[in-house]
Design a protein around this motif. Structure first.
Motif, PDB file in Angstrom:
ATOM      1  N   PRO A   7     -10.337 -36.728  29.198  1.00 39.61           N
ATOM      2  CA  PRO A   7     -11.225 -35.808  29.905  1.00 39.61           C
ATOM      3  C   PRO A   7     -11.210 -35.960  31.412  1.00 39.61           C
ATOM      4  CG  PRO A   7     -12.465 -37.487  28.691  1.00 39.61           C
ATOM      5  CD  PRO A   7     -11.045 -37.559  28.237  1.00 39.61           C
ATOM      6  N   GLU A   8     -11.069 -37.185  31.917  1.00 39.86           N
ATOM      7  CA  GLU A   8     -11.018 -37.378  33.360  1.00 39.86           C
ATOM      8  C   GLU A   8      -9.633 -37.114  33.918  1.00 39.86           C
ATOM      9  OE1 GLU A   8     -11.981 -39.699  31.238  1.00 39.86           O
ATOM     10  OE2 GLU A   8     -14.148 -39.855  31.517  1.00 39.86           O
ATOM     11  N   LYS A   9      -8.662 -36.838  33.041  1.00 36.10           N
ATOM     12  CA  LYS A   9      -7.275 -36.569  33.433  1.00 36.10           C
ATOM     13  C   LYS A   9      -6.588 -37.769  34.070  1.00 36.10           C
ATOM     14  CE  LYS A   9      -7.906 -32.192  32.328  1.00 36.10           C
ATOM     15  NZ  LYS A   9      -7.336 -31.593  31.136  1.00 36.10           N
ATOM     16  N   SER A  10      -7.279 -38.903  34.155  1.00 34.50           N
ATOM     17  CA  SER A  10      -6.678 -40.035  34.847  1.00 34.50           C
ATOM     18  C   SER A  10      -6.822 -41.338  34.078  1.00 34.50           C
ATOM     19  CB  SER A  10      -7.336 -40.199  36.229  1.00 34.50           C
ATOM     20  OG  SER A  10      -8.722 -40.446  36.084  1.00 34.50           O
ATOM     21  N   ALA A  11      -7.477 -41.291  32.907  1.00 33.69           N
ATOM     22  CA  ALA A  11      -7.658 -42.515  32.142  1.00 33.69           C
ATOM     23  C   ALA A  11      -7.773 -42.173  30.671  1.00 33.69           C
ATOM     24  CB  ALA A  11      -8.911 -43.255  32.615  1.00 33.69           C
ATOM     25  N   ILE A  12      -7.334 -43.085  29.833  1.00 34.62           N
ATOM     26  CA  ILE A  12      -7.479 -42.920  28.390  1.00 34.62           C
ATOM     27  C   ILE A  12      -8.662 -43.777  27.960  1.00 34.62           C
ATOM     28  CG2 ILE A  12      -6.371 -43.211  26.143  1.00 34.62           C
ATOM     29  CD1 ILE A  12      -3.666 -43.002  27.604  1.00 34.62           C
ATOM     30  N   PRO A  13      -9.750 -43.179  27.482  1.00 35.68           N
ATOM     31  CA  PRO A  13     -10.937 -43.975  27.153  1.00 35.68           C
ATOM     32  C   PRO A  13     -10.666 -44.941  26.007  1.00 35.68           C
ATOM     33  CG  PRO A  13     -11.178 -41.722  26.371  1.00 35.68           C
ATOM     34  CD  PRO A  13      -9.942 -41.751  27.220  1.00 35.68           C
ATOM     35  N   THR A  14     -11.329 -46.087  26.064  1.00 32.86           N
ATOM     36  CA  THR A  14     -11.223 -47.098  25.022  1.00 32.86           C
ATOM     37  C   THR A  14     -12.585 -47.266  24.370  1.00 32.86           C
ATOM     38  OG1 THR A  14      -9.457 -48.281  26.163  1.00 32.86           O
ATOM     39  CG2 THR A  14     -10.688 -49.502  24.496  1.00 32.86           C
ATOM     40  N   TYR A  15     -12.632 -47.164  23.044  1.00 33.94           N
ATOM     41  CA  TYR A  15     -13.874 -47.347  22.306  1.00 33.94           C
ATOM     42  C   TYR A  15     -13.898 -48.738  21.698  1.00 33.94           C
ATOM     43  CZ  TYR A  15     -14.112 -42.261  22.682  1.00 33.94           C
ATOM     44  OH  TYR A  15     -14.136 -40.985  23.165  1.00 33.94           O
ATOM     45  N   SER A  16     -15.002 -49.434  21.904  1.00 33.24           N
ATOM     46  CA  SER A  16     -15.162 -50.759  21.308  1.00 33.24           C
ATOM     47  C   SER A  16     -15.824 -50.628  19.942  1.00 33.24           C
ATOM     48  CB  SER A  16     -16.022 -51.648  22.211  1.00 33.24           C
ATOM     49  OG  SER A  16     -17.363 -51.180  22.218  1.00 33.24           O
ATOM     50  N   LEU A  17     -15.720 -51.649  19.136  1.00 33.71           N
ATOM     51  CA  LEU A  17     -16.367 -51.633  17.829  1.00 33.71           C
ATOM     52  C   LEU A  17     -17.880 -51.582  17.989  1.00 33.71           C
ATOM     53  CD1 LEU A  17     -16.000 -51.683  14.790  1.00 33.71           C
ATOM     54  CD2 LEU A  17     -15.983 -54.178  14.868  1.00 33.71           C
ATOM     55  N   GLN A  18     -18.391 -52.214  19.053  1.00 31.11           N
ATOM     56  CA  GLN A  18     -19.829 -52.217  19.276  1.00 31.11           C
ATOM     57  C   GLN A  18     -20.348 -50.794  19.533  1.00 31.11           C
ATOM     58  OE1 GLN A  18     -17.770 -54.604  20.514  1.00 31.11           O
ATOM     59  NE2 GLN A  18     -18.543 -56.028  18.973  1.00 31.11           N
ATOM     60  N   GLN A  19     -19.540 -49.972  20.244  1.00 27.21           N
ATOM     61  CA  GLN A  19     -19.951 -48.591  20.497  1.00 27.21           C
ATOM     62  C   GLN A  19     -20.038 -47.782  19.214  1.00 27.21           C
ATOM     63  OE1 GLN A  19     -16.758 -48.094  23.544  1.00 27.21           O
ATOM     64  NE2 GLN A  19     -18.291 -46.860  24.593  1.00 27.21           N
ATOM     65  N   ASN A  20     -19.195 -48.122  18.242  1.00 26.99           N
ATOM     66  CA  ASN A  20     -19.112 -47.369  17.000  1.00 26.99           C
ATOM     67  C   ASN A  20     -19.798 -48.113  15.859  1.00 26.99           C
ATOM     68  OD1 ASN A  20     -18.197 -45.000  15.759  1.00 26.99           O
ATOM     69  ND2 ASN A  20     -16.459 -46.053  14.834  1.00 26.99           N
ATOM     70  N   SER A  21     -20.593 -49.117  16.204  1.00 24.30           N
ATOM     71  CA  SER A  21     -21.156 -50.010  15.197  1.00 24.30           C
ATOM     72  C   SER A  21     -22.511 -49.533  14.699  1.00 24.30           C
ATOM     73  CB  SER A  21     -21.300 -51.416  15.790  1.00 24.30           C
ATOM     74  OG  SER A  21     -22.014 -52.254  14.923  1.00 24.30           O
ATOM     75  N   THR A  22     -22.792 -49.820  13.442  1.00 30.08           N
ATOM     76  CA  THR A  22     -24.109 -49.542  12.879  1.00 30.08           C
ATOM     77  C   THR A  22     -25.034 -50.736  13.047  1.00 30.08           C
ATOM     78  OG1 THR A  22     -23.359 -50.285  10.698  1.00 30.08           O
ATOM     79  CG2 THR A  22     -23.208 -47.932  11.181  1.00 30.08           C
ATOM     80  N   THR A  23     -24.452 -51.901  13.383  1.00 27.69           N
ATOM     81  CA  THR A  23     -25.269 -53.101  13.553  1.00 27.69           C
ATOM     82  C   THR A  23     -25.361 -53.525  15.009  1.00 27.69           C
ATOM     83  OG1 THR A  23     -23.391 -54.616  13.290  1.00 27.69           O
ATOM     84  CG2 THR A  23     -24.533 -53.905  11.285  1.00 27.69           C
ATOM     85  N   ARG A  51      -8.271 -44.874  22.829  1.00 23.71           N
ATOM     86  CA  ARG A  51      -7.840 -46.138  22.260  1.00 23.71           C
ATOM     87  C   ARG A  51      -9.023 -46.781  21.547  1.00 23.71           C
ATOM     88  NH1 ARG A  51      -3.168 -47.905  25.753  1.00 23.71           N
ATOM     89  NH2 ARG A  51      -3.326 -46.783  27.720  1.00 23.71           N
ATOM     90  N   LYS A  52      -8.715 -47.677  20.616  1.00 25.04           N
ATOM     91  CA  LYS A  52      -9.727 -48.510  19.989  1.00 25.04           C
ATOM     92  C   LYS A  52      -9.394 -49.965  20.317  1.00 25.04           C
ATOM     93  CE  LYS A  52     -10.605 -45.429  16.053  1.00 25.04           C
ATOM     94  NZ  LYS A  52      -9.850 -44.266  16.524  1.00 25.04           N
ATOM     95  N   ASP A  53     -10.416 -50.763  20.601  1.00 26.51           N
ATOM     96  CA  ASP A  53     -10.142 -52.165  20.925  1.00 26.51           C
ATOM     97  C   ASP A  53     -10.256 -53.058  19.694  1.00 26.51           C
ATOM     98  OD1 ASP A  53     -12.835 -52.519  20.457  1.00 26.51           O
ATOM     99  OD2 ASP A  53     -13.271 -53.501  22.375  1.00 26.51           O
ATOM    100  N   TYR A  54     -10.154 -52.451  18.506  1.00 24.98           N
ATOM    101  CA  TYR A  54     -10.297 -53.194  17.258  1.00 24.98           C
ATOM    102  C   TYR A  54      -9.252 -52.718  16.246  1.00 24.98           C
ATOM    103  CZ  TYR A  54     -13.008 -48.907  16.353  1.00 24.98           C
ATOM    104  OH  TYR A  54     -13.410 -47.604  16.253  1.00 24.98           O
ATOM    105  N   TYR A  55      -9.125 -53.467  15.173  1.00 24.38           N
ATOM    106  CA  TYR A  55      -8.216 -53.117  14.082  1.00 24.38           C
ATOM    107  C   TYR A  55      -8.923 -52.128  13.162  1.00 24.38           C
ATOM    108  CZ  TYR A  55      -5.474 -57.115  15.632  1.00 24.38           C
ATOM    109  OH  TYR A  55      -4.734 -57.989  16.392  1.00 24.38           O
TER     110      TYR A  55
END
Length: 301
Positions: A7-23, A51-55
Motif C-alpha cells: 500500500p505504501e508502494k515502498s515497503a512490504i508489510p510484515t505481520y507478526s504472530l502477535q498481531q494475528n493472535s487470539t491470545t 510477509r509473515k514473521d512466523y511459520y
C-alpha cells in the motif's frame, strides 16, 4: 495491477504472530477455518503483498484459492498440506472460503533448548523451496488427528497446556519431515550439511549488509577457503553464488511488490552504485531489473 504492490508502494508489510493472535502472547497458535469462523472469510489485508514473521502450517480440507508465495503460484487443493517459512512474500489473488486447520508458530519456539533439533528438520529448513505436501489417505488422517488434538488443547486452559501443545507440534513437524523427505529426496544430515544450513541462515539475516564470503566465514569461525569448499560440496554451488542468489530473490520481491526504483532497491540491498546493481542483476537473472518488473507483473494479468 494495484494488488501487486504494497500500500505504501515502498515497503512490504510484515505481520507478526502477535498481531494475528487470539491470545496475544503465544508462540503457537491453532485455529480452525470453518463456515462462520473468523478464518472462513479471508482478511482483506492478505490480498496485498505481505510477509509473515512466523511459520505457517495449513491442512486444507476444502477450498481452491489461488495464491502466490514469492514468485510461485499455487491453487489450493483439498486434503493437501501447505507450509511457509518466515519472511517469504505472500499474496492471495481473491478471498474465497477455505476450510481446514491452521497452525502457526514462531522462530522463538524453535530457539527453545528442547526444540533445537526441530530447527534442522526438512520441513523447517525447506531446502527444495517447496510449499505443499501431497497427502495419502492415511497421511490426511494422521495429520488431521494431530492438528485437532492441538486445536482442542489450544482452546482449553488445562494444566501444562503449553507443554502439550509443544509436544503435539513436535510430533507434527517430525511426521511432516518424513513426508517431505519422501517427496523431495532430502539430503542426509551431516556436520557439513549443518554448516550449509547455518551459512544460508546467516545470509538470510545479513544479505543487505554483507556481500562477501569472508564476512560469513568470520561469523562461522572458519576460513573462507574451508567455507567455500564445504558449500560447493554440499550444494553444488559456490558460497558467493548463495549470497548473490539471496540478493536476487529479495530484489525480485521488491521489484514485483513495491514501486521502488532500481536505484532505491540497490540502496536497500547495500549496493552503493545503482549502475553496478543493474549489471549485477542482469548478470545473475539474465534480464534487467526494469524488464523483470514488466515481465513478472504481466504474469498476474
Amino acid at each position: 495491477m494495484d494488488t501487486l504492490t504494497a500500500p505504501e508502494k515502498s515497503a512490504i508489510p510484515t505481520y507478526s504472530l502477535q498481531q494475528n493472535s487470539t491470545t496475544g502472547s503465544s508462540m503457537i497458535e491453532v485455529r480452525e477455518a470453518v463456515p462462520g469462523s473468523m478464518e472462513f472469510v479471508l482478511d482483506p489485508a492478505f490480498l496485498i503483498p505481505h510477509r509473515k514473521d512466523y511459520y505457517l502450517f495449513v491442512l486444507v480440507k476444502k477450498g481452491n484459492n489461488r495464491h502466490w508465495i514469492d514468485f510461485m503460484p499455487y491453487t489450493l487443493k483439498p486434503d493437501t498440506f501447505y507450509f511457509t517459512v518466515p519472511q517469504q512474500v505472500h499474496l492471495k489473488e481473491y478471498a474465497e472460503p477455505v476450510e481446514g486447520i491452521i497452525t502457526c508458530f514462531t522462530d522463538e519456539f524453535l530457539q527453545l533448548e528442547e526444540n533445537q533439533t526441530l530447527k534442522r528438520l526438512p520441513i523447517i529448513q525447506n531446502p527444495a523451496g517447496a510449499h505443499e505436501l501431497l497427502l495419502k489417505e492415511q497421511d490426511v488422517s494422521f495429520v488431521e488427528d494431530v492438528m485437532r488434538k492441538m486445536l482442542v488443547e489450544f482452546n482449553t486452559d488445562g494444566s501444562w497446556r503449553n507443554q502439550m501443545l509443544s509436544s503435539w507440534l513436535r510430533v507434527l513437524v517430525i511426521y511432516l519431515s518424513r513426508l517431505y523427505t519422501e517427496q523431495f529426496s532430502e539430503t542426509c544430515f551431516t556436520l557439513n550439511y549443518c554448516l550449509l544450513k547455518s551459512f544460508q541462515a546467516l545470509i538470510g539475516e545479513h544479505y543487505a549488509t554483507q556481500h562477501d564470503v569472508a564476512a560469513y566465514a568470520e561469523k562461522l569461525n572458519i576460513t573462507p577457503g574451508h567455507l567455500t569448499e564445504v558449500i560447493k560440496q554440499q550444494s553444488g554451488k559456490t558460497a558467493i553464488a548463495h549470497i548473490h542468489n539471496r540478493l536476487i530473490v529479495e530484489a525480485k520481491r521488491l521489484l514485483l511488490h513495491t514501486d521502488l526504483s532500481a536505484k532505491q532497491i540497490a540502496n536497500e540491498l547495500g549496493f552503493e552504485d545503482a549502475a553496478y546493481f543493474n549489471r549485477f542483476f542482469k548478470r545473475i537473472a539474465g534480464i534487467t531489473p526494469v524488464s523483470f518488473r514488466a515481465q513478472i507483473r504481466e504474469m498476474y494479468k
